[in-house]
Design a protein around this motif. Structure first.
Motif, PDB file in Angstrom:
ATOM      1  N   UNK A   1       0.896  -1.235   0.081  1.00 36.85           N
ATOM      2  CA  UNK A   1       0.095  -0.012  -0.126  1.00 36.85           C
ATOM      3  C   UNK A   1       1.040   1.220   0.000  1.00 36.85           C
ATOM      4  N   UNK A   2       1.829   1.193   0.807  1.00 35.75           N
ATOM      5  CA  UNK A   2       3.046   2.367   0.778  1.00 35.75           C
ATOM      6  C   UNK A   2       3.460   2.832  -0.709  1.00 35.75           C
TER       7      UNK A   2
ATOM      8  N   UNK B   1       3.465   6.096  -5.281  1.00 35.03           N
ATOM      9  CA  UNK B   1       3.471   6.119  -6.774  1.00 35.03           C
ATOM     10  C   UNK B   1       2.582   7.275  -7.129  1.00 35.03           C
ATOM     11  N   UNK B   2       1.345   7.239  -6.328  1.00 34.02           N
ATOM     12  CA  UNK B   2       0.355   8.419  -6.544  1.00 34.02           C
ATOM     13  C   UNK B   2       0.769   9.681  -6.368  1.00 34.02           C
ATOM     14  N   UNK B   3       1.460   9.747  -5.014  1.00 37.49           N
ATOM     15  CA  UNK B   3       2.246  11.008  -4.814  1.00 37.49           C
ATOM     16  C   UNK B   3       3.361  11.578  -5.526  1.00 37.49           C
ATOM     17  N   UNK B   4       4.070  10.672  -6.099  1.00 31.53           N
ATOM     18  CA  UNK B   4       5.044  11.021  -6.835  1.00 31.53           C
ATOM     19  C   UNK B   4       4.365  11.591  -8.362  1.00 31.53           C
ATOM     20  N   UNK B   5       3.434  10.653  -8.937  1.00 30.38           N
ATOM     21  CA  UNK B   5       2.787  11.241 -10.122  1.00 30.38           C
ATOM     22  C   UNK B   5       2.405  12.875  -9.897  1.00 30.38           C
ATOM     23  N   UNK B   6       1.526  12.976  -8.544  1.00 32.61           N
ATOM     24  CA  UNK B   6       0.936  14.396  -8.438  1.00 32.61           C
ATOM     25  C   UNK B   6       1.825  15.318  -8.533  1.00 32.61           C
ATOM     26  N   UNK B   7       2.801  15.136  -7.488  1.00 30.38           N
ATOM     27  CA  UNK B   7       3.779  16.318  -7.350  1.00 30.38           C
ATOM     28  C   UNK B   7       4.571  16.495  -8.469  1.00 30.38           C
ATOM     29  N   UNK B   8       5.367  15.847  -9.187  1.00 26.75           N
ATOM     30  CA  UNK B   8       6.262  15.940 -10.276  1.00 26.75           C
ATOM     31  C   UNK B   8       5.509  16.079 -11.694  1.00 26.75           C
ATOM     32  N   UNK B   9       4.247  15.521 -11.729  1.00 25.91           N
ATOM     33  CA  UNK B   9       3.709  15.863 -13.146  1.00 25.91           C
ATOM     34  C   UNK B   9       2.493  16.816 -13.035  1.00 25.91           C
ATOM     35  N   UNK B  10       2.042  17.216 -12.081  1.00 26.71           N
ATOM     36  CA  UNK B  10       0.620  17.943 -11.687  1.00 26.71           C
ATOM     37  C   UNK B  10       1.058  19.398 -10.995  1.00 26.71           C
ATOM     38  N   UNK B  11       2.066  19.354 -10.601  1.00 22.06           N
ATOM     39  CA  UNK B  11       2.495  20.610  -9.755  1.00 22.06           C
ATOM     40  C   UNK B  11       3.555  21.435 -10.494  1.00 22.06           C
ATOM     41  N   UNK B  12       3.509  22.961 -10.252  1.00 26.84           N
ATOM     42  CA  UNK B  12       4.549  23.656 -11.045  1.00 26.84           C
ATOM     43  C   UNK B  12       5.723  23.265 -10.483  1.00 26.84           C
ATOM     44  N   UNK B  13       6.096  23.203  -9.120  1.00 24.82           N
ATOM     45  CA  UNK B  13       7.448  23.141  -8.726  1.00 24.82           C
ATOM     46  C   UNK B  13       7.896  21.660  -8.727  1.00 24.82           C
ATOM     47  N   UNK B  14       7.023  20.716  -9.086  1.00 25.51           N
ATOM     48  CA  UNK B  14       7.683  19.221  -9.274  1.00 25.51           C
ATOM     49  C   UNK B  14       8.005  19.097 -10.791  1.00 25.51           C
TER      50      UNK B  14
ATOM     51  N   UNK C   1      11.846  11.433 -11.542  1.00 28.94           N
ATOM     52  CA  UNK C   1      10.553  10.905 -11.056  1.00 28.94           C
ATOM     53  C   UNK C   1       9.924   9.593 -11.664  1.00 28.94           C
ATOM     54  N   UNK C   2      10.422   9.667 -13.151  1.00 30.36           N
ATOM     55  CA  UNK C   2       9.877   8.392 -14.059  1.00 30.36           C
ATOM     56  C   UNK C   2      10.715   7.126 -13.319  1.00 30.36           C
ATOM     57  N   UNK C   3      11.971   7.458 -13.157  1.00 30.63           N
ATOM     58  CA  UNK C   3      12.752   6.325 -12.483  1.00 30.63           C
ATOM     59  C   UNK C   3      12.084   5.820 -11.012  1.00 30.63           C
ATOM     60  N   UNK C   4      11.809   6.827 -10.138  1.00 31.12           N
ATOM     61  CA  UNK C   4      11.439   6.592  -8.944  1.00 31.12           C
ATOM     62  C   UNK C   4      10.033   5.757  -9.005  1.00 31.12           C
ATOM     63  N   UNK C   5       9.145   6.274 -10.049  1.00 34.92           N
ATOM     64  CA  UNK C   5       7.802   5.619  -9.974  1.00 34.92           C
ATOM     65  C   UNK C   5       8.047   4.148 -10.597  1.00 34.92           C
ATOM     66  N   UNK C   6       9.041   3.744 -11.354  1.00 35.66           N
ATOM     67  CA  UNK C   6       9.311   2.663 -11.840  1.00 35.66           C
ATOM     68  C   UNK C   6       9.766   1.627 -10.676  1.00 35.66           C
ATOM     69  N   UNK C   7      10.486   2.180  -9.719  1.00 31.11           N
ATOM     70  CA  UNK C   7      10.768   1.445  -8.446  1.00 31.11           C
ATOM     71  C   UNK C   7       9.571   1.130  -7.754  1.00 31.11           C
ATOM     72  N   UNK C   8       8.492   2.154  -7.730  1.00 29.59           N
ATOM     73  CA  UNK C   8       7.338   1.775  -6.766  1.00 29.59           C
ATOM     74  C   UNK C   8       6.343   0.611  -7.539  1.00 29.59           C
ATOM     75  N   UNK C   9       6.704   0.924  -8.800  1.00 28.90           N
ATOM     76  CA  UNK C   9       5.566  -0.201  -9.385  1.00 28.90           C
ATOM     77  C   UNK C   9       6.163  -1.594  -9.354  1.00 28.90           C
ATOM     78  N   UNK C  10       7.338  -1.722  -9.396  1.00 27.23           N
ATOM     79  CA  UNK C  10       7.991  -2.965  -9.192  1.00 27.23           C
ATOM     80  C   UNK C  10       7.591  -3.480  -7.566  1.00 27.23           C
ATOM     81  N   UNK C  11       7.750  -2.420  -6.840  1.00 29.32           N
ATOM     82  CA  UNK C  11       7.713  -3.013  -5.457  1.00 29.32           C
ATOM     83  C   UNK C  11       6.081  -3.328  -5.177  1.00 29.32           C
TER      84      UNK C  11
END
Length: 306
Positions: free
Chosen positions: A34-35, A40-53, A195-205
Motif C-alpha cells: 500500500x505504501x 506512486x500516486x504522490x510521485x505522479x501528483x507532485x512531479x507531473x501535476x504541480x509547477x514546482x515538481x 520521477x519516472x525512475x522513482x515511479x518505476x521502483x514503486x511499481x516494481x515494489x
C-alpha cells in the motif's frame, strides 16, 4: 545395580517449532504494498501535476545535457544492452536455481510478477494523463514510469525472490545497484526524468511484494534463515553499503538544493538539479533494497528453534 524402567516414557527429541515462512508478516507485506501505491500516486501528483515538481524534474533532465561525452556514450551503450542484460541475468539465475533446487513454484511466481510489473508500467503510461502546462517548458507526453528501469528492477527482484535467505542480502545489493545504474543512465541519456525512475521502483515494489509473500508461503522448506552473518552472502555489510550510499546521496541532494534555494546565496544552476535528481534515484533504489532485505529476512523461517 538396577536401573529405572524407561519403557513407556515419552521420548525427548529436538523438534523444530518455528512458524512457517511468512507467518505473521502478511500485515507488513500489505502495508509495504500500500505504501508503494500511495507513494506512486504522490510521485505522479507532485512531479507531473504541480509547477514546482515539473520544474525540478525538468531542470534535472535539461542539465543532463551538460554531460555530453564519455558518460553519455557509456549510458547509451548500457541502455541499448539493458533489455538483453536484464533478461539474460534473470533467466540464467532463475533457471539455475529452479533446476538445481527444484523451486518451480517460486520461479513461476517470480516470472509472472516480473511480466505483470512491466505490463503495469506500460498501462500506467497510457492511463496517466499527459503533463498539464504549468508554465514549465516540457514535453507534454507522459513518460512516467520508466520502462527500462522497470525491466532492470523487476529482473533483479525476480532473482531476489528465488534465491535462498542466505543469498538475499547479496542479491539485494547487487540487484539494487543494477536497477539504480539503469535509472541513472536513463537520466544521463535524457530518456527519463528522475520521477519516472522513482515511479518505476514503486511499481516494481507494488507488484513484487505480494509475489514475494507467496514465495515465502509456498516455499517453507527452503525459506529458512540460519542467522545473519553465518555466510558471507548474508553479511550485514551489504545492507550497510546500501545504507551508506543512501546517506551519501541524501547529503549530495541537500547540498545541491541548498545552493539553488532562495535566500542561501542563490546561483544559476548548471548541474545542481541534475545531481539532486541522481541522488533521488539512488536514495529510492537503495532504500527499497534495505527495506526488502529486512522484510524478507524477518519473514523467513528460523532454523534450530526448539
Amino acid at each position: 545395580m538396577t536401573y529405572p524402567r524407561t519403557r513407556g516414557l515419552p521420548t525427548t527429541r529436538k523438534t523444530d517449532h518455528a512458524p512457517r515462512a511468512g507467518t505473521g508478516s502478511g500485515f507488513l507485506f500489505v502495508m509495504a504494498t500500500l505504501w508503494c501505491m500511495i507513494a506512486l500516486a504522490g510521485t505522479y501528483y507532485f512531479f507531473v501535476r504541480t509547477t514546482t515538481g515539473q520544474y525540478i524534474d525538468e531542470s534535472a533532465l535539461v542539465e543532463a545535457a551538460t554531460l555530453n561525452g564519455p558518460a553519455e556514450r557509456a549510458s547509451t551503450q548500457f541502455l541499448d544492452w539493458l533489455p538483453v542484460i536484464s533478461v539474460v541475468i534473470a533467466a540464467v539465475v532463475v533457471l539455475f536455481v529452479t533446476i538445481m533446487r527444484r523451486r518451480w513454484k517460486a520461479a513461476g511466481i517470480a516470472l509472472v510478477a516480473c511480466v505483470a510489473a512491466n505490463l503495469a508500467t506500460q498501462l500506467l503510461k497510457d492511463w496517466f494523463p499527459d503533463r498539464p502546462f504549468r508554465g514549465v517548458q516540457t514535453i507534454e507526453l507522459n513518460s512516467l514510469p520508466s520502462g527500462h528501469t522497470t525491466l532492470a528492477a523487476s529482473a533483479a527482484a525476480a532473482v531476489f525472490l528465488v534465491v535462498s535467505p542466505r543469498w538475499r542480502p547479496l542479491a539485494g545489493f547487487l540487484g539494487g545497484t543494477f536497477a539504480v545504474a539503469a535509472g541513472v543512465s536513463t537520466l544521463v541519456n535524457q530518456w527519463h526524468r528522475p520521477a519516472d525512475v522513482v515511479a518505476a521502483f514503486l511499481v516494481v515494489g507494488a507488484v513484487m511484494l505480494p509475489a514475494g509473500w507467496l514465495v515465502l508461503r509456498t516455499g517453507n522448506r527452503w525459506n529458512v534463515q540460519d542467522g545473519r552473518g553465518d555466510h558471507w552472502a548474508s553479511s550485514r555489510l551489504w545492507a550497510l553499503l546500501s545504507t551508506m550510499a543512501g546517506i551519501a546521496s541524501a547529503a549530495v541532494a541537500v547540498y545541491s538544493l541548498v545552493r539553488i534555494a532562495p535566500g542561501f546565496g542563490q546561483e544559476n544552476s548548471t548541474t545542481n538539479y541534475f545531481w539532486a535528481g541522481v541522488s533521488l534515484i539512488v536514495i529510492a533504489g537503495y532504500l527499497a533494497t534495505v527495506a526488502a532485505t529486512w522484510l524478507f529476512g524477518v519473514s523467513a523461517r528460523r532454523r534450530h528453534a526448539l
